[in-house]
Design a protein around this motif. Structure first.
Motif: not given
Length: 64
Positions: A53-60
């Protein structure tokens, strides 16, 4: 929740999911400390879900 479902959420939704996962992970750690946790594999599952989830948040946030 898998990565495809997380990618469909907005930034606020992903942040809420991270908070919920962290709260669940804390509860599991407390159960482990008091020898109430039967399946210790759930700790690694929640830890990986938080990282996902943190990885996807950083990508967004980088896409803005």
């Amino acid at each position: 929740m898998n990565a495809a479902e997380l990618r469909q959420k907005d930034v606020a939704g992903v942040k809420d999911e991270i908070k919920a996962l962290q709260k669940a992970h804390f509860g599991l750690r407390m159960q482990k400390a008091t020898q109430q946790l039967g399946n210790t594999g759930t700790l690694s599952q929640t830890r990986r879900a938080i990282a996902r989830a943190k990885t996807i948040l950083a990508q967004k946030q980088a896409a803005k």
